[in-house]
Every structure is written in structure tokens, then in C-alpha cells.
Design an enzyme around this catalytic site. Structure first.
Site, PDB file in Angstrom:
ATOM      1  N   LEU A   5       6.674   3.003   1.591  1.00 23.02           N
ATOM      2  CA  LEU A   5       7.614   1.877   1.688  1.00 23.02           C
ATOM      3  C   LEU A   5       8.684   2.077   2.759  1.00 23.02           C
ATOM      4  O   LEU A   5       9.220   3.173   2.924  1.00 23.02           O
ATOM      5  CB  LEU A   5       8.281   1.657   0.325  1.00 23.02           C
ATOM      6  CG  LEU A   5       7.319   1.366  -0.825  1.00 23.02           C
ATOM      7  CD1 LEU A   5       8.085   1.168  -2.127  1.00 23.02           C
ATOM      8  CD2 LEU A   5       6.442   0.148  -0.539  1.00 23.02           C
ATOM      9  N   HIS A   6       8.967   1.012   3.473  1.00 22.59           N
ATOM     10  CA  HIS A   6       9.996   1.021   4.506  1.00 22.59           C
ATOM     11  C   HIS A   6      10.831  -0.257   4.366  1.00 22.59           C
ATOM     12  O   HIS A   6      10.593  -1.059   3.448  1.00 22.59           O
ATOM     13  CB  HIS A   6       9.374   1.155   5.901  1.00 22.59           C
ATOM     14  CG  HIS A   6       8.271   0.167   6.173  1.00 22.59           C
ATOM     15  ND1 HIS A   6       8.470  -1.193   6.169  1.00 22.59           N
ATOM     16  CD2 HIS A   6       6.951   0.350   6.432  1.00 22.59           C
ATOM     17  CE1 HIS A   6       7.343  -1.805   6.442  1.00 22.59           C
ATOM     18  NE2 HIS A   6       6.389  -0.891   6.592  1.00 22.59           N
ATOM     19  N   GLY A  14       4.600  -9.913   4.378  1.00 23.07           N
ATOM     20  CA  GLY A  14       5.349  -9.839   5.633  1.00 23.07           C
ATOM     21  C   GLY A  14       4.683 -10.651   6.734  1.00 23.07           C
ATOM     22  O   GLY A  14       3.456 -10.715   6.827  1.00 23.07           O
ATOM     23  N   HIS A  65       9.102  -3.613   3.636  1.00 22.96           N
ATOM     24  CA  HIS A  65       8.731  -3.858   2.230  1.00 22.96           C
ATOM     25  C   HIS A  65       9.974  -4.207   1.404  1.00 22.96           C
ATOM     26  O   HIS A  65       9.928  -5.083   0.542  1.00 22.96           O
ATOM     27  CB  HIS A  65       8.108  -2.596   1.603  1.00 22.96           C
ATOM     28  CG  HIS A  65       6.840  -2.154   2.248  1.00 22.96           C
ATOM     29  ND1 HIS A  65       6.743  -0.996   2.985  1.00 22.96           N
ATOM     30  CD2 HIS A  65       5.604  -2.716   2.270  1.00 22.96           C
ATOM     31  CE1 HIS A  65       5.504  -0.854   3.417  1.00 22.96           C
ATOM     32  NE2 HIS A  65       4.792  -1.888   3.013  1.00 22.96           N
ATOM     33  N   SER A  82       6.797  -0.462  10.801  1.00 29.79           N
ATOM     34  CA  SER A  82       5.435  -0.326  10.264  1.00 29.79           C
ATOM     35  C   SER A  82       5.271   1.073   9.687  1.00 29.79           C
ATOM     36  O   SER A  82       5.892   2.034  10.169  1.00 29.79           O
ATOM     37  CB  SER A  82       4.436  -0.531  11.406  1.00 29.79           C
ATOM     38  OG  SER A  82       3.201   0.064  11.090  1.00 29.79           O
ATOM     39  N   LYS A  96       4.743  -9.819   9.724  1.00 37.19           N
ATOM     40  CA  LYS A  96       4.198  -8.927  10.764  1.00 37.19           C
ATOM     41  C   LYS A  96       2.670  -9.013  10.767  1.00 37.19           C
ATOM     42  O   LYS A  96       2.046  -9.051  11.805  1.00 37.19           O
ATOM     43  CB  LYS A  96       4.646  -7.485  10.570  1.00 37.19           C
ATOM     44  CG  LYS A  96       4.220  -6.634  11.759  1.00 37.19           C
ATOM     45  CD  LYS A  96       4.848  -5.302  11.759  1.00 37.19           C
ATOM     46  CE  LYS A  96       4.046  -4.327  10.942  1.00 37.19           C
ATOM     47  NZ  LYS A  96       2.707  -4.073  11.524  1.00 37.19           N
ATOM     48  N   ASP A  97       2.085  -9.055   9.559  1.00 37.93           N
ATOM     49  CA  ASP A  97       0.639  -9.255   9.443  1.00 37.93           C
ATOM     50  C   ASP A  97       0.402 -10.759   9.337  1.00 37.93           C
ATOM     51  O   ASP A  97       0.015 -11.269   8.280  1.00 37.93           O
ATOM     52  CB  ASP A  97       0.106  -8.532   8.205  1.00 37.93           C
ATOM     53  CG  ASP A  97       0.268  -7.036   8.335  1.00 37.93           C
ATOM     54  OD1 ASP A  97      -0.381  -6.455   9.212  1.00 37.93           O
ATOM     55  OD2 ASP A  97       1.077  -6.457   7.593  1.00 37.93           O
ATOM     56  N   MET A 102       0.856  -1.190   0.000  1.00 42.72           N
ATOM     57  CA  MET A 102       0.000   0.000   0.000  1.00 42.72           C
ATOM     58  C   MET A 102       0.897   1.246   0.000  1.00 42.72           C
ATOM     59  O   MET A 102       0.481   2.324   0.422  1.00 42.72           O
ATOM     60  CB  MET A 102      -0.933  -0.008   1.211  1.00 42.72           C
ATOM     61  CG  MET A 102      -1.883  -1.208   1.185  1.00 42.72           C
ATOM     62  SD  MET A 102      -3.448  -0.919   2.016  1.00 42.72           S
ATOM     63  CE  MET A 102      -2.909  -0.639   3.678  1.00 42.72           C
ATOM     64  N   GLY A 103       2.144   1.083  -0.444  1.00 41.65           N
ATOM     65  CA  GLY A 103       3.058   2.225  -0.504  1.00 41.65           C
ATOM     66  C   GLY A 103       3.603   2.573   0.862  1.00 41.65           C
ATOM     67  O   GLY A 103       3.608   1.737   1.767  1.00 41.65           O
TER      68      GLY A 103
HETATM   69  O1  PAF Z   1      -0.166  -5.830   3.846  1.00 36.95           O
HETATM   70  C1  PAF Z   1      -0.542  -4.897   3.108  1.00 36.95           C
HETATM   71  O2  PAF Z   1       0.163  -3.901   2.884  1.00 36.95           O
HETATM   72  C2  PAF Z   1      -1.922  -4.969   2.461  1.00 36.95           C
HETATM   73  O3  PAF Z   1      -2.839  -5.557   3.315  1.00 36.95           O
HETATM   74  C3  PAF Z   1      -1.911  -5.675   1.088  1.00 36.95           C
HETATM   75  C4  PAF Z   1      -1.514  -7.133   1.219  1.00 36.95           C
HETATM   76  C5  PAF Z   1      -0.961  -4.959   0.151  1.00 36.95           C
HETATM   77  C6  PAF Z   1      -3.322  -5.625   0.489  1.00 36.95           C
HETATM   78  O4  PAF Z   1      -3.781  -4.316   0.323  1.00 36.95           O
END
Ligand code: PAF
Length: 281
Positions: A33-34, A147, A37, A185, A149-150, A30-31
């Protein structure tokens, strides 16, 4: 590095680059970026000949309009960061491109989405599944990177790929931490300096719990961990659960053979942070 905005130009670029034999790795983001990512991008670059990154702040996975509106967006900076790596393509679509019609698709994850994050963010994982299934359908990668983390999201996306029979391998990549242990995050940048100091308690609580796993009854360990975090008046634990890594079923005692993971969500003011750690008992 090519930037595309539409599905048709994305597909034709991929078709040319991929040919018949090259493997394609995909990193959906979702941009904002860190380093977290970037670790996914590096893994994709290591394991594939072509890497595609998407940047799309998905409206359907946000519970609150305000959270969606204030989510950090800086495409120029993100492109500058990605430009340092041999990424082939960045797909940054508009909402209309991803959802030409209102997305009403409903997914059933057999309860995986009704605990922890799912309980506190109703509909969140349905929104994640809507966008991830759409993106996987457009990019058609061999490998996709998410990741750890999620963690609950990762388990649910694995389930999604399995249920939809998608020919993609889903790879989870380890959490990247700041030097004091805080999981990186996009939301960390919203913390005030005082909140940032307090936030270190979150990962510390998990490292402490990890050491004690198997030595205390599960409920007692959970209670101690929650108390440790809540001791700082800036922090409020939303949940702390110890579950098995495959089915996310709550662990009641340490005897089961399955791998266990402690997952925590904490509110600091209006910011909500999550973290997790494997427990070996
Ligand atoms: O983890 C994320 O950044 C978002 O949930 C994802 C997987 C890009 C979906 O929008």
C-alpha cells in the site's frame, strides 16, 4: 479493524456491521500500500459508513510468473498502515479461497481490452475481471473505488459491472503523484536512483503534451511525446495513445467533442510504468 482470511467469516462480519441501512465502500488492492491506495481508502471512508479493503495478489492477471513472484508483499506493514484509519475490515484471502477451482471464466469487453495494456499484456484484463467479479460477489459493496492511474482497468471494470448488472457504483479516484510529478506506483520502489531520476520524464511528457493538445495534429503530438521520453536511453516507450475516455477509441483529430486522455506505458530496465492525463482541446 478486523482481519479475515475466509469468505464465510468475511460475509458474516459484513452482515453484522452493515445491517440493513449502512452503506459499504470497498477498496480492492494487491497490497504494497502507498498514498495512491490510501486516497481510495479515504474516499471510501468519506462516502460510506463501513469500509472494507481487500489484499490479494491475483495470480490470473500476471503475464509472467516472475512478475507475480516478485510482486511486493508485506501484509504486516499493510495492516499497520490501514490501522491508522477507521477501516472496518481487511480481507486477505489465500488463492485457494478465491479460486477453489481453476478460474477459466472468459469475459468479452468488445475490444476495450485489446488495445494499450491489453495488447501488451494479453489476458491481463480477463484476470482482473475474474478477481474483481469474485470480490464484488463476496463483499457486495454499494461503492467500489479504483485508481485512475490504471485508467483502462477502470473503464473495463465499469463495463464489467454494467454487463453483470452488479448493484455497485464504481468510482475512479485521481492519480496521486510524487512531488516531481511521477505517478505513485508499487513498482516505483524497484527503480534504481538513476532510473528514478529518469522516470520523471514520463509525467513531464504528458504535462507537455497536455499543453499542446489541440495545437498540433494528433499524430505529430504522439510522435513528439514518444521522442521526448525515448531521448533518455534508460527509457523505452511501449505505447502512447490518445483515446476517448468512454470507449478508448483512438483519437485521430481534435474536433470530436468527447473527453480525451493520453495513456503511456514505458519500460525502464525490467520495470514497466504507466501513466495518463486528460487532454482538453
Ligand atoms: O489495481 C489493482 O491493484 C488490481 O488490478 C485489482 C483491481 C486490485 C485487482 O487485482
Amino acid at each position: 479493524m478486523k482481519l479475515t482470511r475466509t469468505i464465510s467469516e468475511t460475509r458474516s462480519h459484513i452482515k453484522i456491521r452493515k445491517g440493513k441501512t449502512r452503506s459499504l465502500g470497498f477498496v480492492p488492492t494487491m497490497g504494497a500500500l502507498h498514498d495512491g491506495h490510501i486516497s481510495l481508502v479515504k474516499r471510501s471512508l468519506e462516502e460510506n459508513e463501513i469500509t472494507v479493503v481487500s489484499i490479494f495478489v491475483n495470480p490470473t492477471q500476471f503475464n509472467e510468473e516472475q512478475d507475480f513472484k516478485s510482486y511486493p508483499r508485506n501484509l504486516e506493514k499493510d495492516l499497520e498502515i490501514l490501522g491508522r484509519y477507521p477501516v472496518d475490515l481487511v480481507f486477505a484471502p489465500s488463492s485457494g479461497e478465491i479460486y477453489p477451482e481453476p478460474n477459466t471464466r472468459k469475459f468479452d469487453f468488445g475490444g476495450l481490452d485489446s488495445i494499450m495494456e491489453g495488447k501488451h499484456r494479453p489476458g491481463h484484463f480477463n484476470g482482473v475481471a475474474q478477481v474483481v467479479s469474485r470480490l464484488l460477489g463476496i463483499i457486495e459493496p454499494d461503492n467500489a473505488y479504483f485508481g485512475e492511474k490504471d485508467f483502462q482497468q477502470l473503464v473495463i471494470i465499469r463495463k464489467l459491472a454494467e454487463k453483470m448488472d452488479l448493484p455497485v457504483r464504481i468510482t475512479g479516484c485521481p492519480i496521486i503523484r510524487e512531488s516531481d510529478g511521477l505517478a505513485i506506483s508499487s513498482r516505483n520502489k524497484f527503480l534504481s536512483p538513476e532510473e528514478r531520476k529518469s522516470a520523471v520524464r514520463i509525467s513531464r511528457s504528458l504535462f507537455n503534451a497536455q499543453k499542446k493538445a489541440g495545437k498540433l495534429p494528433v499524430e505529430e503530438l504522439k510522435e513528439q511525446t514518444i521522442q521526448y521520453v525515448n531521448k533518455d536511453p534508460r527509457l523505452k516507450v511501449e505505447y502512447f495513445e490518445i483515446v476517448d475516455v468512454r470507449h478508448l477509441k483512438p483519437v485521430r483529430n481534435w474536433t470530436g467533442k468527447s473527453c480525451k486522455i493520453g495513456c503511456i506505458a514505458v519500460k525502464i530496465g525490467n520495470i514497466r510504468l504507466i501513466d495518463n492525463m486528460n487532454f482538453y482541446s
